[in-house]
Every structure is written in structure tokens, then in C-alpha cells.
Motif scaffolding. Structure first.
Motif, mmCIF file in Angstrom:
data_model
loop_
_atom_site.group_PDB
_atom_site.id
_atom_site.type_symbol
_atom_site.label_atom_id
_atom_site.label_comp_id
_atom_site.label_asym_id
_atom_site.label_seq_id
_atom_site.Cartn_x
_atom_site.Cartn_y
_atom_site.Cartn_z
ATOM 1 N N THR A 154 0.829 -1.201 0.000
ATOM 2 C CA THR A 154 0.000 0.000 0.000
ATOM 3 C C THR A 154 0.873 1.264 0.000
ATOM 4 O O THR A 154 0.632 2.195 -0.773
ATOM 5 C CB THR A 154 -0.959 -0.030 1.209
ATOM 6 O OG1 THR A 154 -1.691 -1.256 1.138
ATOM 7 C CG2 THR A 154 -1.918 1.131 1.193
ATOM 8 N N ASP A 177 -7.646 -4.494 -1.947
ATOM 9 C CA ASP A 177 -7.490 -5.262 -0.711
ATOM 10 C C ASP A 177 -8.776 -5.034 0.072
ATOM 11 O O ASP A 177 -8.925 -4.058 0.795
ATOM 12 C CB ASP A 177 -6.275 -4.767 0.089
ATOM 13 C CG ASP A 177 -6.137 -5.488 1.435
ATOM 14 O OD1 ASP A 177 -7.002 -6.339 1.747
ATOM 15 O OD2 ASP A 177 -5.176 -5.203 2.166
ATOM 16 N N ARG A 180 -8.293 -6.917 4.415
ATOM 17 C CA ARG A 180 -7.631 -6.500 5.646
ATOM 18 C C ARG A 180 -8.325 -5.279 6.243
ATOM 19 O O ARG A 180 -8.575 -4.285 5.539
ATOM 20 C CB ARG A 180 -6.182 -6.156 5.321
ATOM 21 C CG ARG A 180 -5.309 -5.953 6.521
ATOM 22 C CD ARG A 180 -3.908 -5.722 6.024
ATOM 23 N NE ARG A 180 -3.029 -5.335 7.107
ATOM 24 C CZ ARG A 180 -1.830 -4.846 6.924
ATOM 25 N NH1 ARG A 180 -1.385 -4.645 5.705
ATOM 26 N NH2 ARG A 180 -1.075 -4.523 7.944
ATOM 27 N N GLN A 186 -6.865 3.320 4.789
ATOM 28 C CA GLN A 186 -5.437 3.648 4.639
ATOM 29 C C GLN A 186 -5.170 4.208 3.234
ATOM 30 O O GLN A 186 -4.511 5.244 3.093
ATOM 31 C CB GLN A 186 -4.603 2.371 4.852
ATOM 32 C CG GLN A 186 -3.094 2.593 4.872
ATOM 33 C CD GLN A 186 -2.305 1.261 4.819
ATOM 34 O OE1 GLN A 186 -2.878 0.170 4.805
ATOM 35 N NE2 GLN A 186 -0.991 1.365 4.777
ATOM 36 N N ASP A 229 -4.060 -2.243 -5.738
ATOM 37 C CA ASP A 229 -3.569 -2.791 -4.469
ATOM 38 C C ASP A 229 -4.260 -4.145 -4.260
ATOM 39 O O ASP A 229 -5.388 -4.339 -4.711
ATOM 40 C CB ASP A 229 -3.950 -1.834 -3.324
ATOM 41 C CG ASP A 229 -3.185 -2.140 -2.041
ATOM 42 O OD1 ASP A 229 -2.252 -2.950 -2.079
ATOM 43 O OD2 ASP A 229 -3.536 -1.557 -0.993
#
Ligand SMILES: Nc1nc2c(ncn2[C@@H]2O[C@H](COP(=O)(O)OP(=O)(O)O)[C@@H](O)[C@H]2O)c(=O)[nH]1
Ligand SMILES: [Mg+2]
Length: 335
Positions: A154, A177, A180, A186, A229
Motif C-alpha cells: 500500500t 485489498d 484487511r 489507509q 492494491d
């Protein structure tokens, strides 16, 4: 960076250049060869003998020091089989060669430098590739980032987006992603700071669909590059590797980059192998080089995957990423 390698290698070369101390042993051992001056004058010969003292390292003596070199390479994250290749090549080039004693250390370093240069694959120019596709196909260039959890995917995507913006290349990021906790937030935070659009869905959504959305967004809005990502796949988990294969099939990336840590040595090599086997990687970004005192991971990855290292991550900020430069790398290793 790479402090260990540098210091230990110098020490080893010094030890090998002292190999003529064993010269009195059997005939085939390393020979100390004293060049005699044409006119022998008293005192003169002794004076220059130290400077002119040449040695020829025998196979036997090289073997005495060989295990030390293997240990040094292994300790510095050079994979076992790669260390073996380096040693065999060095042996071939050093043994039997007549050298001035003071030249030996430099000669060893020179030969090692050539070997490592030969192992590392020449990196290509991503910027050129992105521009070429924009010009020829008028389509966004798609980059898929893979690697296990925590290696820096990331962060690296944010750095790449920043790097591209400096070259006037626009990008959109796909938050694929979806697994997670906090990964989407993020990325959104990075997106806000960088002024870059982040395409996301809810947690648990199909990552391939998020990637696909981002590609559609880029096409519609004439964005140059799509950065996808992905969740940290354990390279040993079969179903998760299947998922990354699906993302790759659906999004049809132009480039599949493996993100590995410089500090983890053999683990990085095993991970790279698994991802290469599953989706076929095109290049490598090595993160955390700033906290790596060893440096051997890059050499191992180059040899095992035959793929180039494109960037080195050198810190947590956006500008802490260097385009990988083979010459600078060997210099940093103290060669
Ligand atoms: N020192 C250092 N830390 C890094 C680097 N790249 C990433 N990190 C840190 O590694 C941690 C994991 O990074 P992240 O991008 O979340 O990894 P991901 O799980 O692969 O997406 C974070 O604390 C990052 O700041 C680097 O090049 N150097
Ligand atoms: Mg992540």
C-alpha cells in the motif's frame, strides 16, 4: 544501507590476500613470487621486495577460505544456491592468477562486482512503457501489486502514484485489498494527501470487481495509469493465490509487480517464486532497504526470478523510493 556486507567482504578479501603465509606448504599451494630486479644491489632488493611481492592463489588455499565466503554471503541474505554460483565463478577467475599482493582485494571486489552485475537483471523504464501505451493504444496502463501482508504494498502504491505525478502521469488507485481491516481507509488517506482518486467498494467485495471498476474509471476519465492494491496473500495459501490469479485475469494488467522486503532474504525469494509461478511477475520492488544492513536479497531475487528490481523503498515517506540502479547498488555493497 548494506553496511555488513561492505565491512565483511573487505575483511575476507584481506584474509585471502594473506594466503601466501601458507606458501611454504606443499608445492601446489599459493606461491609468493618475488620479482628480482635486473641488477642486484645490496639493500635494494629488500627494499622493493615488499612492493613487488606477487602471489598466485592456489585452488587449495582458495578452498581454505571458501567456507568463510559462503558464510559471509549467507549471513548477508544471499540464497544458498546463489552463493554457490558466486563462489564458483570467483574461484574460476582468481585461482592461479598472478597478482600483486596489494591488488588482491581490489581484484576480488572487481570480479565480484562483475558477477553481481551479471546476476542483476537490467531494469526497464516504466515511464516509457506507460507513455508508449497511452500513445499507441490510448488506453490506461495497468499495474497490479502483489505480495504478502506487511511488505509495503500500500505504501509503495502511494509512492508510485507520487513518482508518476512528478512525471506528469495521472493515476487512479484501486483498493482491491477488501480483506484487511482498515486497508481501504489507509488508501483513501493516501489518496486525499496525493490528490488521487481511490476506487473502492465495501469490505469483503470481490477484489477483481474493484480492479475492473478502476480500469473503467481510468478509461472514462483519461487517466494514464491504474494502480491495483491487493490483499496480502500468504504465498502458501492456495485459495488466496487462486484469487490473485482471478484479479490478474479480469484486470489484464500490463505489469505485475512483486513487492518484497529487502530485510527478509530467503523468505522474499520463496514468496517471489510462488507469485511468479501463480501469475508470472514482471518486476520487483524491494522495500525497507533503508533498514537493511545486508543487501543480499536483491542479488538472490535477481538470480532466482530473472526479473529486474525496478525500485528500492528507502523509507516511509512518499519520496523515499529510488529507481533501482545496478551501479549504485554494487557501490553501496562496497564493491
Ligand atoms: N522503513 C521503511 N518502512 C516501510 C517501507 N515501505 C513500507 N514501510 C512500512 O511497512 C509497513 C507496512 O506497509 P504497508 O504498505 O501497509 O504494507 P502492505 O500490508 O503490504 O500493504 C508500514 O508501517 C510502512 O510504513 C520502506 O521502504 N521503508
Ligand atoms: Mg496493504
Amino acid at each position: 544501507m548494506f553496511k555488513f556486507f561492505r565491512e565483511k567482504l573487505s575483511n575476507w578479501a584481506k584474509k585471502l590476500s594473506g594466503a601466501e603465509k601458507n606458501a611454504e606448504r606443499e608445492g601446489e599451494s599459493t606461491k609468493k613470487i618475488i620479482a628480482k630486479p635486473e641488477r642486484e644491489e645490496k639493500g635494494f632488493f629488500e627494499g622493493i621486495s615488499a612492493r613487488l611481492s606477487k602471489i598466485r592463489i592456489s585452488e587449495k588455499d582458495f578452498e581454505v577460505y571458501e567456507e568463510d565466503l559462503r558464510t559471509l554471503l549467507l549471513e548477508n541474505n544471499v540464497a544458498y544456491e546463489v552463493a554457490g554460483k558466486i563462489i564458483a565463478e570467483l574461484k574460476k577467475r582468481i585461482v592461479g592468477k598472478e597478482l600483486l599482493k596489494k591488488e588482491i582485494e581490489d581484484e576480488i571486489k572487481e570480479v565480484l562486482k562483475e558477477i553481481i552485475r551479471g546476476i542483476l537483471i537490467e531494469p526497464y523504464d516504466i515511464i516509457g512503457k506507460i507513455k508508449e501505451k497511452a500513445k499507441d493504444q490510448k488506453e490506461p496502463y495497468i499495474i497490479l501489486f502483489v505480495g504478502i501482508n506487511g511488505t509495503g504494498k500500500t505504501t509503495t502504491i502511494a509512492k508510485i502514484s507520487y513518482f508518476l505525478s512528478k512525471k506528469d502521469i495521472s493515476s487512479v488507485i484501486a483498493a482491491a485489498d477488501t480483506f484487511r481491516a482498515a486497508s481501504i481507509e489507509q488508501l483513501k488517506k493516501h489518496g486525499e494527501r496525493l490528490g488521487v482518486k481511490v476506487i473502492s467498494q465495501q469490505y469483503g467485495a470481490d477484489p477483481a470487481a474493484v480492479g475492473f471498476d478502476a480500469v473503467s474509471y481510468a478509461k472514462k476519465n483519461h487517466i494514464d495509469c491504474v494502480l491495483i492494491d491487493t490483499a496480502g496473500r500468504m504465498h502458501t495459501a492456495k485459495n488466496l493465490m487462486k484469487e490473485i490469479e482471478k484479479i490478474s485475469k479480469v484486470c489484464k494488467p500490463d505489469l505485475k509487480l512483486f513487492i518484497g522486503e529487502s530485510i527478509t532474504g530467503n523468505d522474499s525469494v520463496e514468496q517471489a517464486k510462488s507469485f511468479d509461478w501463480a501469475i508470472g511477475i514482471d518486476g520487483i520492488i524491494l522495500t525497507k532497504a533503508d533498514i537493511d544492513e545486508k543487501g543480499g536479497t536483491a542479488i538472490s531475487l535477481g538470480d532466482v526470478t530473472k526479473k529486474p528490481i525496478l525500485f528500492l523503498g528507502t523509507g516511509q515517506e512518499y519520496d523515499k523510493m529510488e529507481v533501482f540502479n545496478k551501479e549504485k547498488f554494487v557501490k553501496d555493497l562496497g564493491l
